[in-house]
Write an enzyme that holds these catalytic residues in place. Structure first.
Site, mmCIF file in Angstrom:
data_model
loop_
_atom_site.group_PDB
_atom_site.id
_atom_site.type_symbol
_atom_site.label_atom_id
_atom_site.label_comp_id
_atom_site.label_asym_id
_atom_site.label_seq_id
_atom_site.Cartn_x
_atom_site.Cartn_y
_atom_site.Cartn_z
ATOM 1 N N SER A 36 0.803 -1.230 0.032
ATOM 2 C CA SER A 36 -0.063 0.056 -0.138
ATOM 3 C C SER A 36 0.800 1.410 0.053
ATOM 4 O O SER A 36 0.292 2.321 -0.553
ATOM 5 C CB SER A 36 -0.693 -0.002 1.172
ATOM 6 O OG SER A 36 -0.325 -0.305 2.357
ATOM 7 N N GLY A 74 -1.899 -4.229 0.947
ATOM 8 C CA GLY A 74 -2.013 -5.718 1.644
ATOM 9 C C GLY A 74 -0.962 -6.460 1.369
ATOM 10 O O GLY A 74 -1.032 -7.796 1.930
ATOM 11 N N ASN A 103 4.132 -5.593 5.607
ATOM 12 C CA ASN A 103 2.772 -6.293 5.932
ATOM 13 C C ASN A 103 3.265 -7.565 6.605
ATOM 14 O O ASN A 103 2.533 -7.861 7.602
ATOM 15 C CB ASN A 103 1.851 -6.540 5.076
ATOM 16 C CG ASN A 103 1.133 -5.227 4.533
ATOM 17 O OD1 ASN A 103 0.743 -4.326 5.150
ATOM 18 N ND2 ASN A 103 0.950 -5.129 3.153
ATOM 19 N N ASP A 184 -4.334 6.518 10.482
ATOM 20 C CA ASP A 184 -3.839 5.149 10.891
ATOM 21 C C ASP A 184 -2.431 4.866 11.352
ATOM 22 O O ASP A 184 -2.185 3.838 11.948
ATOM 23 C CB ASP A 184 -4.246 4.098 9.979
ATOM 24 C CG ASP A 184 -3.167 4.341 8.614
ATOM 25 O OD1 ASP A 184 -2.341 5.108 8.566
ATOM 26 O OD2 ASP A 184 -3.547 3.883 7.416
ATOM 27 N N HIS A 187 0.315 4.768 7.111
ATOM 28 C CA HIS A 187 0.411 5.240 5.754
ATOM 29 C C HIS A 187 0.890 6.664 5.565
ATOM 30 O O HIS A 187 0.174 7.527 6.297
ATOM 31 C CB HIS A 187 -0.664 4.853 4.954
ATOM 32 C CG HIS A 187 -1.061 3.539 4.943
ATOM 33 N ND1 HIS A 187 -2.054 2.754 5.797
ATOM 34 C CD2 HIS A 187 -0.669 2.603 4.103
ATOM 35 C CE1 HIS A 187 -1.925 1.648 5.427
ATOM 36 N NE2 HIS A 187 -1.288 1.230 4.702
#
Length: 211
Positions: A36, A74, A103, A184, A187
């Site tokens: 991402s 992801g 991830n 979040d 990011h």
């Protein structure tokens, strides 16, 4: 006789132009294999770092280079490893940027498995004739010092053992600034995309120019 020499001069001139073009990386394909962070999560696609990279190439008179962004939000190293052979076959890239592993780390995957997957991707890319730029990642300290350190060490260890170019930490300079992370906490924001490109560009420019 003059005609023969003129033709010879023309041939030599063309050969020199081709050699110079190759030496200075006039054209080629860069394949970006990321998650991402490179798939424009939460930002405008035309403002993400990969899009800014295309603009930078044009600015540096390197518009002959094509960027193929195969990043998927992801994505894990395992998923990237499964997808890579087809992408290498279809695009025949001169350079592969590997921005994967984050991830895996956030999910607590064993560092040894992450390293094996990245190593396999590096070797597949090199066997296909591509040079590799590995983007180093780190994870938050709440995963424990032992795991955090083992994860961070994956990237410099691989760069040394597999002779790849390395950006030590792709997100360098992001966490220290204001308004550079989305809510979040994972990011980067749109404002941070230029910093991501700044982190990548020196090593990538060197590879494009044959370094």
């Amino acid at each position: 006789m003059d005609t023969v020499f003129s033709r010879l001069r023309s041939i030599v001139f063309v050969v020199c132009l081709v050699a110079l073009s190759q030496a200075y990386g006039a054209s080629g394909t860069v394949l970006v294999m990321g998650d991402s962070l490179s798939a424009a999560y939460g930002v405008e696609t035309d403002q993400a770092w990969v899009a800014l990279l295309e603009e930078r190439l044009a600015k540096e008179n390197l518009s002959g280079w094509t960027i193929v962004n195969a990043s998927v939000s992801g994505e894990t190293t395992d998923g990237g490893l499964r997808r890579l052979p087809d992408l290498l076959s279809r695009h025949s890239p001169e350079i592969v940027i590997l921005e994967l592993g984050g991830n895996d780390g956030l999910r607590g995957f064993p560092p040894g498995v992450i390293e094996q997957n990245l190593q396999a991707m590096i070797r597949q890319s090199q066997e296909a004739g591509a040079r590799v730029l590995l983007l180093g990642m780190q994870i938050p300290p709440n995963y424990g010092e032992r795991y955090t350190k083992a994860f961070a060490n994956i990237y410099p260890q691989l760069a040394a053992s597999e002779s790849t170019a390395l950006v030590p930490f792709f997100l360098d300079g992001i966490f220290e600034g204001e308004n550079l992370m989305q809510d979040d906490g994972i990011h980067p924001t749109q404002e941070a995309q230029a910093i991501l490109l700044r982190n990548v560009w020196p090593k990538l420019e060197s590879l494009i120019n044959g370094g």
